[in-house]
Design a protein around this motif. Structure first.
Motif, PDB file in Angstrom:
ATOM      1  N   ILE A  68       1.058  -1.332  -0.082  1.00  0.00           N
ATOM      2  CA  ILE A  68       0.074   0.208   0.690  1.00  0.00           C
ATOM      3  C   ILE A  68       0.562   1.066   0.033  1.00  0.00           C
ATOM      4  O   ILE A  68       0.910   2.060  -0.542  1.00  0.00           O
ATOM      5  CB  ILE A  68      -0.646  -0.512   0.833  1.00  0.00           C
ATOM      6  N   LEU A  69       1.887   1.432   0.843  1.00  0.00           N
ATOM      7  CA  LEU A  69       2.405   2.553   1.212  1.00  0.00           C
ATOM      8  C   LEU A  69       3.555   2.540  -0.722  1.00  0.00           C
ATOM      9  O   LEU A  69       3.462   3.566  -1.118  1.00  0.00           O
ATOM     10  CB  LEU A  69       3.527   2.221   2.045  1.00  0.00           C
ATOM     11  N   VAL A  70       4.411   1.701  -0.902  1.00  0.00           N
ATOM     12  CA  VAL A  70       4.188   1.835  -2.873  1.00  0.00           C
ATOM     13  C   VAL A  70       3.788   2.604  -3.301  1.00  0.00           C
ATOM     14  O   VAL A  70       3.588   3.528  -4.103  1.00  0.00           O
ATOM     15  CB  VAL A  70       4.639   0.489  -3.049  1.00  0.00           C
ATOM     16  N   GLN A  71       1.769   2.243  -3.208  1.00  0.00           N
ATOM     17  CA  GLN A  71       0.754   2.669  -3.964  1.00  0.00           C
ATOM     18  C   GLN A  71       0.777   3.554  -3.757  1.00  0.00           C
ATOM     19  O   GLN A  71       0.698   4.916  -4.914  1.00  0.00           O
ATOM     20  CB  GLN A  71      -0.367   1.908  -3.969  1.00  0.00           C
ATOM     21  N   ILE A  72       0.607   4.548  -3.017  1.00  0.00           N
ATOM     22  CA  ILE A  72       0.294   5.532  -2.039  1.00  0.00           C
ATOM     23  C   ILE A  72       1.421   6.734  -3.030  1.00  0.00           C
ATOM     24  O   ILE A  72       0.759   7.752  -4.103  1.00  0.00           O
ATOM     25  CB  ILE A  72       0.136   5.292  -0.867  1.00  0.00           C
TER      26      ILE A  72
END
Length: 120
Positions: A68-72
């Motif tokens: 999720i952090l990479v996507q955000i």
């Protein structure tokens, strides 16, 4: 305890890598793989049920949090050309330069075709 840190780190790295390369649908098979491998490794190292379950759950949470952090933060936009799941939608990306111009001055005009049947 070292094996727990290794499993947690590996889970986070797998999640970040999946975030760079794949769509969200890959998280289910990855979660199953992480749960099985982590449980097997922890069982071989002599971890009990309670401690093993806590570490497996932490591995799954770290994996999905890294994804999720990479996507955000949009890190996947830089390597989207490498993604196997990209589908072309016909629109260029915002940072792409359009170097095609409409000047066709170096081309010959098309030849005119004779009319058939010939006019008398």
């Amino acid at each position: 305890m070292d094996i727990a840190l290794i499993l947690l780190t590996a889970s986070a790295l797998i999640g970040a890598t999946a975030g760079l390369r794949f769509k969200v649908f890959i998280l289910a098979p990855i979660a199953l793989l992480i749960a099985l491998v982590s449980a097997a490794v922890l069982r071989m190292r002599g971890f009990g049920s309670g401690g093993g379950i806590v570490i497996v759950v932490a591995c799954l949470v770290l994996n999905q949090a890294a994804y999720i952090l990479v996507q955000i933060f949009g890190l996947s936009s830089r390597v989207s050309d490498l993604s196997l799941d990209d589908v072309t939608d016909g629109e260029p990306s915002p940072g792409r330069e359009q170097a095609v111009d409409d000047d066709h001055g170096d081309q010959e005009p098309p030849r005119s075709r004779p009319h058939f049947p010939p006019e008398n």
